[in-house]
Motif scaffolding. Structure first.
Motif, PDB file in Angstrom:
ATOM      1  N   GLY A 272      -0.496  -6.773 -24.653  1.00 20.08           N
ATOM      2  CA  GLY A 272       1.623  -7.553 -23.699  1.00 20.08           C
ATOM      3  C   GLY A 272       1.053  -8.715 -24.052  1.00 20.08           C
ATOM      4  N   THR A 273       1.739  -9.752 -23.013  1.00 26.05           N
ATOM      5  CA  THR A 273       1.572 -11.190 -22.842  1.00 26.05           C
ATOM      6  C   THR A 273       0.705 -11.532 -22.292  1.00 26.05           C
ATOM      7  N   GLU A 274       0.502 -12.901 -22.166  1.00 27.43           N
ATOM      8  CA  GLU A 274      -0.668 -13.799 -21.522  1.00 27.43           C
ATOM      9  C   GLU A 274      -0.466 -13.312 -19.694  1.00 27.43           C
ATOM     10  N   GLU A 275       0.938 -13.351 -19.473  1.00 23.72           N
ATOM     11  CA  GLU A 275       0.918 -13.672 -17.992  1.00 23.72           C
ATOM     12  C   GLU A 275       0.882 -11.826 -17.393  1.00 23.72           C
ATOM     13  N   ASP A 276       1.260 -11.369 -18.319  1.00 23.11           N
ATOM     14  CA  ASP A 276       0.167  -9.827 -17.581  1.00 23.11           C
ATOM     15  C   ASP A 276      -0.722  -9.826 -17.865  1.00 23.11           C
ATOM     16  N   LEU A 277      -1.168  -9.388 -18.788  1.00 17.17           N
ATOM     17  CA  LEU A 277      -2.860 -10.089 -18.724  1.00 17.17           C
ATOM     18  C   LEU A 277      -3.352 -10.780 -17.836  1.00 17.17           C
ATOM     19  N   LYS A 278      -3.374 -11.732 -17.510  1.00 20.94           N
ATOM     20  CA  LYS A 278      -3.672 -12.157 -16.445  1.00 20.94           C
ATOM     21  C   LYS A 278      -3.223 -11.748 -15.079  1.00 20.94           C
ATOM     22  N   SER A 279      -2.664 -11.260 -14.748  1.00 23.90           N
ATOM     23  CA  SER A 279      -1.921 -10.515 -13.227  1.00 23.90           C
ATOM     24  C   SER A 279      -2.750  -9.351 -13.083  1.00 23.90           C
ATOM     25  N   LEU A 280      -3.463  -8.603 -14.653  1.00 25.24           N
ATOM     26  CA  LEU A 280      -3.794  -7.314 -14.508  1.00 25.24           C
ATOM     27  C   LEU A 280      -5.942  -8.100 -14.057  1.00 25.24           C
ATOM     28  N   GLY A 281      -6.041  -8.820 -14.704  1.00 27.04           N
ATOM     29  CA  GLY A 281      -7.287  -9.777 -14.068  1.00 27.04           C
ATOM     30  C   GLY A 281      -7.380 -10.104 -13.844  1.00 27.04           C
ATOM     31  N   LYS A 282      -6.129 -10.597 -12.917  1.00 25.36           N
ATOM     32  CA  LYS A 282      -5.863 -10.811 -10.814  1.00 25.36           C
ATOM     33  C   LYS A 282      -6.565 -10.100 -10.285  1.00 25.36           C
ATOM     34  N   GLU A 283      -6.149  -8.318 -10.466  1.00 27.42           N
ATOM     35  CA  GLU A 283      -5.908  -7.396  -9.503  1.00 27.42           C
ATOM     36  C   GLU A 283      -7.347  -7.352  -9.395  1.00 27.42           C
ATOM     37  N   LEU A 284      -8.122  -7.060 -10.951  1.00 26.88           N
ATOM     38  CA  LEU A 284      -9.876  -6.325 -10.912  1.00 26.88           C
ATOM     39  C   LEU A 284     -10.512  -7.253 -10.273  1.00 26.88           C
ATOM     40  N   LYS A 285     -10.214  -8.683 -10.543  1.00 29.34           N
ATOM     41  CA  LYS A 285     -11.377  -9.508 -10.011  1.00 29.34           C
ATOM     42  C   LYS A 285     -10.976  -9.564  -8.238  1.00 29.34           C
ATOM     43  N   SER A 286     -10.037  -8.650  -7.294  1.00 23.34           N
ATOM     44  CA  SER A 286     -10.002  -9.246  -6.511  1.00 23.34           C
ATOM     45  C   SER A 286     -10.660  -7.759  -6.095  1.00 23.34           C
ATOM     46  N   LYS A 287     -10.427  -6.428  -7.016  1.00 20.20           N
ATOM     47  CA  LYS A 287     -10.825  -4.975  -6.363  1.00 20.20           C
ATOM     48  C   LYS A 287     -12.614  -5.046  -6.564  1.00 20.20           C
ATOM     49  N   CYS A 288     -13.130  -5.596  -7.437  1.00 19.78           N
ATOM     50  CA  CYS A 288     -14.738  -5.956  -8.061  1.00 19.78           C
ATOM     51  C   CYS A 288     -14.777  -6.922  -6.489  1.00 19.78           C
ATOM     52  N   GLY A 289     -14.523  -7.969  -6.028  1.00 21.07           N
ATOM     53  CA  GLY A 289     -14.885  -9.144  -4.776  1.00 21.07           C
ATOM     54  C   GLY A 289     -15.749  -9.928  -6.202  1.00 21.07           C
ATOM     55  N   VAL A 290     -15.093 -10.621  -7.279  1.00 21.09           N
ATOM     56  CA  VAL A 290     -16.302 -11.231  -8.139  1.00 21.09           C
ATOM     57  C   VAL A 290     -15.215 -12.236  -9.215  1.00 21.09           C
TER      58      VAL A 290
END
Length: 117
Positions: free
Chosen positions: A64-82
């Motif tokens: 997918g697009t780089e923007e969607d990748l960064k969005s998913l990455g942000k969600e995962l970082k937030s969920k894991c707290g790291v």
């Protein structure tokens, strides 16, 4: 050693000059892939050892697009707290968070599996 200017015209293809008022230059590499639906994504979750003995969870296979990748990455970082990063089709999460990442991705409808040893 002075600062060098970046040439914004370097990636233009084939046209040196045009007299047309509505002419648009085409640039190399300007097309990004369209982001697939979560159910069509096949993600792999790896454990990677970085320099200095640090461990990171790496998610590969995102289409997918780089923007969607960064969005998913942000969600995962937030969920894991790291912390972490998302670029070049990979999401890197600090620490061993494979279980949390796998659970979160499957809840969101992604096809995600642990990979590697």
């Amino acid at each position: 050693m002075g600062r060098q200017k970046k040439n914004k015209f370097k990636n233009r293809e084939g046209v040196v000059y045009s007299t047309s008022d509505d002419f648009e230059y085409s640039y190399e590499g300007g097309e990004e892939e369209e982001t697939l639906e979560p159910s069509e994504q096949d993600l792999r979750i790896w454990l990677d050892r970085k320099g200095g003995g640090k461990i990171a969870t790496v998610i590969k296979g995102f289409v997918g697009t780089e923007e969607d990748l960064k969005s998913l990455g942000k969600e995962l970082k937030s969920k894991c707290g790291v912390g972490g990063s998302a670029k070049n089709g990979e999401i890197i999460i600090q620490g061993d968070n494979r279980d949390k990442v796998e659970k979160y991705l499957t809840e969101k409808g992604y096809s995600a599996k642990k990979a590697g040893g």
